[in-house]
Scaffold this motif. Structure first.
Motif, mmCIF file in Angstrom:
data_model
loop_
_atom_site.group_PDB
_atom_site.id
_atom_site.type_symbol
_atom_site.label_atom_id
_atom_site.label_comp_id
_atom_site.label_asym_id
_atom_site.label_seq_id
_atom_site.Cartn_x
_atom_site.Cartn_y
_atom_site.Cartn_z
ATOM 1 N N GLN A 74 1.154 8.785 12.411
ATOM 2 C CA GLN A 74 0.353 7.822 13.159
ATOM 3 C C GLN A 74 0.986 6.436 13.023
ATOM 4 O OE1 GLN A 74 -3.944 7.932 12.613
ATOM 5 N NE2 GLN A 74 -3.837 10.027 11.879
ATOM 6 N N PRO A 75 2.205 6.265 13.549
ATOM 7 C CA PRO A 75 2.893 4.976 13.443
ATOM 8 C C PRO A 75 2.100 3.855 14.092
ATOM 9 C CG PRO A 75 3.940 6.382 15.092
ATOM 10 C CD PRO A 75 2.969 7.241 14.355
ATOM 11 N N GLY A 76 2.074 2.715 13.423
ATOM 12 C CA GLY A 76 1.340 1.570 13.942
ATOM 13 C C GLY A 76 -0.100 1.535 13.487
ATOM 14 N N GLN A 77 -0.601 2.630 12.930
ATOM 15 C CA GLN A 77 -1.972 2.691 12.438
ATOM 16 C C GLN A 77 -1.979 2.451 10.920
ATOM 17 O OE1 GLN A 77 -4.644 3.061 14.553
ATOM 18 N NE2 GLN A 77 -3.018 2.895 16.098
ATOM 19 N N VAL A 78 -3.132 1.982 10.411
ATOM 20 C CA VAL A 78 -3.265 1.727 8.977
ATOM 21 C C VAL A 78 -4.498 2.441 8.438
ATOM 22 C CG1 VAL A 78 -2.088 -0.510 9.103
ATOM 23 C CG2 VAL A 78 -4.588 -0.390 9.347
ATOM 24 N N LEU A 79 -4.508 2.648 7.145
ATOM 25 C CA LEU A 79 -5.630 3.320 6.494
ATOM 26 C C LEU A 79 -6.867 2.425 6.543
ATOM 27 C CD1 LEU A 79 -6.314 5.913 4.877
ATOM 28 C CD2 LEU A 79 -5.827 4.611 2.796
ATOM 29 N N ARG A 80 -8.004 3.023 6.897
ATOM 30 C CA ARG A 80 -9.251 2.269 7.035
ATOM 31 C C ARG A 80 -10.382 2.919 6.250
ATOM 32 N NH1 ARG A 80 -8.910 -1.392 11.219
ATOM 33 N NH2 ARG A 80 -7.007 -1.219 12.500
ATOM 34 N N LYS A 85 -14.458 4.113 5.910
ATOM 35 C CA LYS A 85 -15.316 4.867 6.820
ATOM 36 C C LYS A 85 -15.975 3.949 7.838
ATOM 37 C CE LYS A 85 -16.360 8.658 3.623
ATOM 38 N NZ LYS A 85 -17.422 9.391 2.889
ATOM 39 N N ALA A 86 -16.131 2.675 7.458
ATOM 40 C CA ALA A 86 -16.741 1.704 8.372
ATOM 41 C C ALA A 86 -15.728 1.160 9.373
ATOM 42 C CB ALA A 86 -17.337 0.550 7.572
ATOM 43 N N GLY A 87 -14.475 1.576 9.269
ATOM 44 C CA GLY A 87 -13.471 1.156 10.222
ATOM 45 C C GLY A 87 -12.677 -0.081 9.824
ATOM 46 N N GLU A 88 -12.925 -0.606 8.613
ATOM 47 C CA GLU A 88 -12.207 -1.798 8.168
ATOM 48 C C GLU A 88 -10.869 -1.412 7.541
ATOM 49 O OE1 GLU A 88 -14.731 -3.868 5.502
ATOM 50 O OE2 GLU A 88 -16.253 -4.349 7.019
ATOM 51 N N ALA A 89 -9.823 -2.165 7.882
ATOM 52 C CA ALA A 89 -8.507 -1.898 7.323
ATOM 53 C C ALA A 89 -8.494 -2.160 5.821
ATOM 54 C CB ALA A 89 -7.458 -2.767 8.015
ATOM 55 N N ILE A 90 -7.925 -1.231 5.091
ATOM 56 C CA ILE A 90 -7.827 -1.378 3.640
ATOM 57 C C ILE A 90 -6.601 -2.230 3.306
ATOM 58 C CG2 ILE A 90 -7.419 -0.141 1.470
ATOM 59 C CD1 ILE A 90 -8.918 2.230 2.674
ATOM 60 N N PHE A 91 -6.816 -3.249 2.473
ATOM 61 C CA PHE A 91 -5.749 -4.170 2.090
ATOM 62 C C PHE A 91 -5.569 -4.087 0.579
ATOM 63 C CE2 PHE A 91 -3.412 -8.189 2.066
ATOM 64 C CZ PHE A 91 -2.748 -8.120 3.290
ATOM 65 N N VAL A 92 -4.349 -3.852 0.134
ATOM 66 C CA VAL A 92 -4.101 -3.694 -1.304
ATOM 67 C C VAL A 92 -3.200 -4.806 -1.817
ATOM 68 C CG1 VAL A 92 -4.493 -1.215 -1.418
ATOM 69 C CG2 VAL A 92 -2.249 -2.041 -0.723
ATOM 70 N N ARG A 93 -3.609 -5.424 -2.926
ATOM 71 C CA ARG A 93 -2.859 -6.511 -3.555
ATOM 72 C C ARG A 93 -2.530 -6.149 -5.003
ATOM 73 N NH1 ARG A 93 -6.711 -9.088 -0.365
ATOM 74 N NH2 ARG A 93 -5.886 -10.652 1.080
ATOM 75 N N LEU A 94 -1.430 -6.689 -5.489
ATOM 76 C CA LEU A 94 -1.048 -6.497 -6.884
ATOM 77 C C LEU A 94 -1.725 -7.567 -7.724
ATOM 78 C CD1 LEU A 94 0.813 -4.977 -8.941
ATOM 79 C CD2 LEU A 94 2.470 -6.819 -8.550
ATOM 80 N N ASP A 95 -2.517 -7.136 -8.703
ATOM 81 C CA ASP A 95 -3.196 -8.065 -9.621
ATOM 82 C C ASP A 95 -2.425 -8.088 -10.935
ATOM 83 O OD1 ASP A 95 -4.859 -9.538 -11.233
ATOM 84 O OD2 ASP A 95 -6.697 -8.504 -10.653
ATOM 85 N N SER A 96 -1.424 -8.961 -11.009
ATOM 86 C CA SER A 96 -0.558 -9.004 -12.181
ATOM 87 C C SER A 96 -1.309 -9.414 -13.444
ATOM 88 C CB SER A 96 0.616 -9.963 -11.942
ATOM 89 O OG SER A 96 1.553 -9.391 -11.050
ATOM 90 N N GLU A 97 -2.252 -10.341 -13.314
ATOM 91 C CA GLU A 97 -2.994 -10.794 -14.493
ATOM 92 C C GLU A 97 -3.784 -9.643 -15.114
ATOM 93 O OE1 GLU A 97 -5.377 -14.189 -13.730
ATOM 94 O OE2 GLU A 97 -3.698 -15.464 -13.140
ATOM 95 N N HIS A 98 -4.406 -8.861 -14.266
ATOM 96 C CA HIS A 98 -5.179 -7.712 -14.744
ATOM 97 C C HIS A 98 -4.273 -6.690 -15.429
ATOM 98 C CE1 HIS A 98 -8.014 -4.400 -14.852
ATOM 99 N NE2 HIS A 98 -7.224 -3.675 -14.084
ATOM 100 N N LEU A 99 -3.131 -6.398 -14.833
ATOM 101 C CA LEU A 99 -2.211 -5.425 -15.405
ATOM 102 C C LEU A 99 -1.605 -5.948 -16.710
ATOM 103 C CD1 LEU A 99 -0.355 -4.094 -12.224
ATOM 104 C CD2 LEU A 99 -2.175 -2.985 -13.534
ATOM 105 N N ALA A 100 -1.342 -7.237 -16.771
ATOM 106 C CA ALA A 100 -0.781 -7.824 -17.995
ATOM 107 C C ALA A 100 -1.766 -7.716 -19.145
ATOM 108 C CB ALA A 100 -0.407 -9.285 -17.749
ATOM 109 N N ARG A 101 -3.038 -8.000 -18.878
ATOM 110 C CA ARG A 101 -4.062 -7.878 -19.927
ATOM 111 C C ARG A 101 -4.200 -6.430 -20.378
ATOM 112 N NH1 ARG A 101 -6.909 -11.391 -16.434
ATOM 113 N NH2 ARG A 101 -8.137 -9.613 -15.672
ATOM 114 N N THR A 102 -4.127 -5.515 -19.411
ATOM 115 C CA THR A 102 -4.260 -4.094 -19.743
ATOM 116 C C THR A 102 -3.107 -3.641 -20.621
ATOM 117 O OG1 THR A 102 -5.387 -3.668 -17.641
ATOM 118 C CG2 THR A 102 -4.442 -1.775 -18.786
ATOM 119 N N ALA A 103 -1.886 -4.032 -20.277
ATOM 120 C CA ALA A 103 -0.716 -3.647 -21.077
ATOM 121 C C ALA A 103 -0.801 -4.236 -22.480
ATOM 122 C CB ALA A 103 0.561 -4.115 -20.383
#
Length: 239
Positions: A158-164, A166-184
């Motif tokens: 499905q080129p050009g399409q993005v994961l959404r 169930k409500a139809g909103e596009a899912i956006f993923v960000r890297l949370d470095s501060e969270h990962l640093a605390r976890t490590a």
């Protein structure tokens, strides 16, 4: 990602935990988080000239792709075929991956070892809580950017399409470095965001183990006595 046996400090064992959740398809780093993660693991394998290596992948569940072996070339060849689309269960079950990693150590009778987690995020810090142990520090290599990205659906034709949602909103993923640093840090490890150089690898695999600390202390004590040798000579002069 590196483990060293308590019985044989010179024998190096290496196990990688690679995140294969759908968010690894994101393209905030080019050509994608997944491709860059596989390239970085390849860099680690090519830098190794001794020891044994294993690889664990996880999404909704986890699997040992390669048992502990000194044949890093085989693992490198397997990397190209690894992706979220091959995982039977969707999700991000880190607890399952860490369980298998520890089993690899225990089966090899390893008393302490380093774990390197290659991921773009941890949904539940509780997944790592039961694995916080000084003998098994968990370091994290963060894949992605704080700016983030959508998740393209090219893998399902499905080129050009993005994961959404169930409500139809596009899912956006960000890297949370501060969270990962605390976890490590809470897991006695280190954190680094993916870099173009090998600096990230050197930093993450440089975590000291209890046995390393003991060896360093013994060496320091030996050096101290060696430095005092000239005093013994001065005392003996009158004799």
């Amino acid at each position: 990602m590196v483990a060293e046996t308590g019985q044989h400090p010179e024998a190096r064992l290496e196990v990688g935990d690679l995140d294969l959740s759908l968010s690894m398809f994101a393209r905030d780093v080019q050509p994608s988080r997944l491709v860059r993660a596989r390239q970085k693991i390849t860099d680690v394998l090519r830098l190794r000239n001794e020891g044994f290596t294993g690889l664990v992948v996880y999404a909704g569940d986890a699997h040992a792709v390669a048992p502990l072996t000194d044949d890093t070339k085989t693992i490198e060849n397997l990397l190209a075929s690894l992706g979220p689309e091959m995982m039977p269960v969707l999700g991000s079950n880190l607890e399952s991956a860490l369980t298998i990693s520890r089993e690899l150590f225990e089966n090899a009778r390893v008393q302490q070892g380093r774990i390197l987690l290659v991921t773009d995020g941890i949904d539940d810090v509780g997944d790592i809580a039961d694995f916080r142990q000084r003998n098994y520090p968990i370091s994290i290599l963060g894949i992605g950017t704080s700016a983030g990205s959508n998740i393209p659906l090219d893998f399902v034709n499905q080129p050009g399409q993005v994961l959404r949602t169930k409500a139809g909103e596009a899912i956006f993923v960000r890297l949370d470095s501060e969270h990962l640093a605390r976890t490590a840090e809470s897991a006695y490890g280190r954190y680094r965001q993916l870099s173009l150089s090998d600096e990230d690898i050197a930093h993450l695999l440089g975590v000291s183990l209890p046995q390393d600390d003991e060896t360093i202390e013994v060496e320091r004590e030996f050096d101290t006595w060696a430095d005092m040798g000239f005093m013994v000579c001065i005392i003996l002069l009158p004799l």
